[in-house]
Design an enzyme around this catalytic site. Structure first.
Site, PDB file in Angstrom:
ATOM      1  NE  ARG A   1      36.404  46.121  26.695  1.00  0.00           N
ATOM      2  CZ  ARG A   1      35.288  46.326  27.167  1.00  0.00           C
ATOM      3  NH1 ARG A   1      35.054  46.250  28.497  1.00  0.00           N
ATOM      4  NH2 ARG A   1      34.147  46.961  26.491  1.00  0.00           N
TER       5      ARG A   1
ATOM      6  CG  ASP B   1      33.007  48.007  30.520  1.00  0.00           C
ATOM      7  OD1 ASP B   1      32.173  48.273  29.667  1.00  0.00           O
ATOM      8  OD2 ASP B   1      33.820  47.382  30.590  1.00  0.00           O
TER       9      ASP B   1
ATOM     10  N   GLY C   1      30.090  39.395  28.032  1.00  0.00           N
ATOM     11  CA  GLY C   1      28.983  38.433  28.619  1.00  0.00           C
ATOM     12  C   GLY C   1      27.727  38.974  28.781  1.00  0.00           C
TER      13      GLY C   1
ATOM     14  CE  LYS D   1      26.087  46.901  31.264  1.00  0.00           C
ATOM     15  NZ  LYS D   1      26.982  47.947  32.078  1.00  0.00           N
TER      16      LYS D   1
ATOM     17  CG  ASP E   1      20.797  36.521  33.476  1.00  0.00           C
ATOM     18  OD1 ASP E   1      21.156  37.607  33.229  1.00  0.00           O
ATOM     19  OD2 ASP E   1      19.907  36.475  34.471  1.00  0.00           O
ATOM     20  N   GLY E   2      23.303  37.209  30.825  1.00  0.00           N
ATOM     21  CA  GLY E   2      23.350  38.150  29.941  1.00  0.00           C
ATOM     22  C   GLY E   2      22.248  39.196  29.828  1.00  0.00           C
TER      23      GLY E   2
ATOM     24  NE  ARG F   1      28.069  49.925  27.723  1.00  0.00           N
ATOM     25  CZ  ARG F   1      28.940  49.048  28.410  1.00  0.00           C
ATOM     26  NH1 ARG F   1      29.597  48.256  27.596  1.00  0.00           N
ATOM     27  NH2 ARG F   1      29.133  49.110  29.484  1.00  0.00           N
TER      28      ARG F   1
ATOM     29  CG  ASP G   1      38.022  43.285  32.636  1.00  0.00           C
ATOM     30  OD1 ASP G   1      38.769  43.520  33.708  1.00  0.00           O
ATOM     31  OD2 ASP G   1      36.693  43.022  33.109  1.00  0.00           O
ATOM     32  CG  ASN G   2      36.161  46.741  34.026  1.00  0.00           C
ATOM     33  OD1 ASN G   2      36.553  46.316  34.903  1.00  0.00           O
ATOM     34  ND2 ASN G   2      35.330  46.606  33.148  1.00  0.00           N
TER      35      ASN G   2
END
Length: 346
Positions: A217, A309, A119, A140, A152-153, A210, A299-300
């Site tokens: 993941r 993350d 996201g 990121k 808002d990304g 990154r 998801d992490n």
């Protein structure tokens, strides 16, 4: 003469921002949604969705890691270029890059959440360096993607600096981790409630680079999940075994080549065992340095057994089995001691 020759050979391996050796295998080997429609939406039948970074005004470099950037063959002279921050925040396209957002799902705090995805991050590409090492690079904070939902990304300076410092510190502590290559700030701002008190402030938009072998993941494999009996949510590509098999083959070939693929069922079991063992070793190293992740959701957690993350992480000053570093974790589901238990059960 020999020293002179070695110096010339070394300089030949160094790259510029325009000549990075991109080989974007993930987008070649896995299904991609090519619509470039950056509005929040479900992304079925794909592991990635192509996106475009949203440019930032007047970007400037806050910090960079020369050692991390050496992984992609960039010398310090490139990092000091006046246009470096424009390239590293997405305002200027890096030649050879192919921007995309990764689609994944996840179990969050014990419950299946359905589609999540990148996201606020995006795949930039994969650089093969002079040592034939492959490194995926990722922005990121570079703007909205189909997975941004109501956000808002963007990321801000305080959280970006925290991730930059933590990932580089963890690397030098000997803990497997993503690396932070650069941190670029802009005069553009976003509104944030810093202390969750209802007082919004304007904070400067910030983008970090990154670096990791991959950002796949556990949740990457949950896009195929059928309806969850508790939450009634489904993955974004439920039952798509053809895509699942492609992702398994990709993961085995690229990141676990030591596992034989002659028998598919055996290979999957061996892959599961290898990821489990790497994750166990990772959490043991977390415990050894007093690190608490804060959001131990599927998801992490990386399929490579590396720390990814950096959100509400924390370091214990003294040992405290009940230490909580995430202010939203009211139930204490990710305390220092429980992170070991959570990794046993996934």
């Amino acid at each position: 003469m020999l020293r002179h020759g070695l110096r010339n050979l070394s300089s030949m391996s160094l790259k510029t921002l325009e000549t990075l050796n991109f080989d974007n295998a993930a987008l070649a080997d896995l299904p991609v949604d090519n619509s470039k429609n950056n509005v929040p939406r479900q992304v079925p039948n794909a592991c990635f969705a192509r996106v475009a970074p949203t440019p930032l005004a007047s970007p400037s470099t806050v910090v960079y890691s020369t050692k991390a950037m050496e992984l992609i063959d960039l010398p310090k002279s490139e990092l000091d270029r006046p246009d470096f921050p424009s390239y590293l925040c997405g305002s200027k396209e890096i030649p050879g890059a192919d921007y995309a957002a990764h689609c994944y799902c996840g179990h969050q705090f014990g419950y299946f959440s359905g589609q999540l995805g990148d996201g606020a991050t995006m795949y930039v590409g994969e650089v093969v360096n002079s040592k034939n090492e492959r490194w995926e690079i990722q922005f990121k904070g570079a703007g909205k993607t189909p997975f941004s939902r109501s956000a808002d990304g963007r990321k801000v300076l305080r959280s970006s600096i925290r991730e930059f410092l933590a990932s580089e510190a963890m690397y030098h502590l000997g803990v497997p981790t993503t690396r932070a290559g650069s941190c670029v700030v802009s005069t553009d701002t976003v509104v944030r409630d810093v202390f969750y008190t209802g007082r919004n402030v304007h904070e400067k938009c910030t983008v970090i680079l990154r670096i990791a072998p991959t950002f796949l993941r556990f949740g990457s494999f949950e896009i195929f999940k059928s309806i969850d009996r508790v939450t009634s949510r489904v993955g974004s590509s439920p039952g798509k075994t053809d895509i699942l098999n492609k992702m398994l083959d990709y993961t085995l070939q690229r990141f676990y080549p030591e596992i034989s693929r002659e028998d598919k069922e055996t290979a999957v079991v061996e892959l599961y065992r290898a990821i489990m063992e790497r994750t166990a070793r990772l959490v043991a190293k977390w415990q050894a340095v007093g690190f608490c992740h804060g959001v131990l959701n599927t998801d992490n957690m990386s399929v490579m057994g590396i720390t990814i993350d950096y959100g509400p992480y924390g370091f214990m000053e003294t040992y405290d089995p009940a230490f909580i570093c995430n202010g939203s974790d009211k139930g204490g589901s990710a305390t220092s001691d429980l992170q070991m238990e959570r990794r046993k059960t996934g």
